[in-house]
Enzyme design. Sequence first.
Site, PDB file in Angstrom:
ATOM      1  N   CYS A  17       0.844  -1.214   0.000  1.00 24.79           N
ATOM      2  CA  CYS A  17       0.000   0.000   0.000  1.00 24.79           C
ATOM      3  C   CYS A  17       0.874   1.257   0.000  1.00 24.79           C
ATOM      4  CB  CYS A  17      -0.958   0.038   1.193  1.00 24.79           C
ATOM      5  SG  CYS A  17      -2.075  -1.347   1.241  1.00 24.79           S
ATOM      6  N   ALA A  18       2.025   1.164  -0.633  1.00 27.45           N
ATOM      7  CA  ALA A  18       2.917   2.325  -0.749  1.00 27.45           C
ATOM      8  C   ALA A  18       3.560   2.221  -2.128  1.00 27.45           C
ATOM      9  CB  ALA A  18       3.960   2.302   0.365  1.00 27.45           C
TER      10      ALA A  18
END
Length: 420
Positions: free
Chosen positions: A360-361
């Site tokens: 999620c980055a």
Amino acid sequence: MVERALLEAPVDVVRAPDTALREANLDVAATTPATPTVVARVLEVLPWYGSVNRGSGVRSRVTSEIYEDARATVHRLIGARADQAVIFVRAATDAINKVARKLLTQDGAGTVVVTTEAEHHANLLPWRWLDVRHVGLLPDGTPDTDHLAALCQEHRGNLRLVSVSGASNVTGHVPDLPLWARLAHEAGAELFVDGAQLAPHRALELAAMGIDHMAFSGHKIYAPFGSGVLVSPVDFIEGGPPDIWGGGAVADVSLDVIEWNCAPGRDEAGSPNVLGAVALATALETLHEIGFDRLQAHDDALIAQMEAELASVPGLSRPPTPAGDRVGVTAFAFAGFPVRDLARLLADDHGVSVRAGRFCAHPLTRHLLGQMGLPVDGGLVRVSFGGSTNGWEVERLGQALRAVAADLPETAVRYSDSAG
Ligand SMILES: Cc1ncc(COP(=O)(O)O)c(C=O)c1O
């Protein structure tokens, strides 16, 4: 040489009874099991469980008191200022969305916010409702503070908020938060810290560090009961309508007029998650009782051990080591070996739990892959550890990776075929 005693986990957590299946849980940045103290406190509160601030019966009165005590405990243990309110939310994501939505309704879509390219999507996407600018990254994946200073200078007087994660969920980097606070404040802005990865590792000292807003999640500090915290200045909370409307958020309502409640109730519409709040406050108490000096010494010892283990794995590709302070998170890959297969293999054959992908980055992971000379749309394997991690878990990781490396690329081909 790492002192053996420092490798013993200072945080006790409840584990599955089958200890024969000794899992090396190196995925604590995703979520953490509960401590026995958290479980005991939840069980203690359950017989009294009732509605909060809504009833006159004994259950309701006791539950309301327990809930407000949890809030006061959190406020005290994170060193918040008297003019900052603790709002119980679902998790960090919820808290960040709340602040972004409030800025949108209070100040409009032209509101300037600065965040970084290193953020988890929770602290990257909600700001897009506003006029967001991104601090670029240095080769090691840490935000470039010269660029931060330049952005603060450029938007001085117009900048509303600077938002940064207190610890990266991919590199473990801990930024110099007092510096970020100073630069934000000099530009007339406030500092928001996404504390999701910082809270399990470091004492949160909001007033001392100059942090105006903070978010963190219970399930990352050994309190997996569905609650999180937003801390924000009371005048910001009360500066506009809440983002969720309903019971508890109002003082008085007619068919034409709403008189909003004051903070924190104004931003806690609906029945609150009392057990989650109690669990979160108890977990913070437990971490404070253990002591953050001890937790940090343990982290540092595990990081040293992990560096030694990973350095002994032939062919392992790693991003540059982040400069400065860091918590126990790092990522790696074997070039050409799909990371999801590697993660499955570590779990299936070696009992080592990790995470694979882009965490999620995506912008940060892409940047690191580029630095490593790997395809930027690929992924990495992440290992993360903290207070509940023992030295043998990191040792197991090293053994497992050396075993995988010993017959690469045959393992890669064989495992890809069988993993389906
Ligand atoms: C740095 C960071 N910020 C925010 C979040 C989101 O936390 P939650 O899923 O608890 O809302 C995470 C989750 O992994 C995270 O690592």
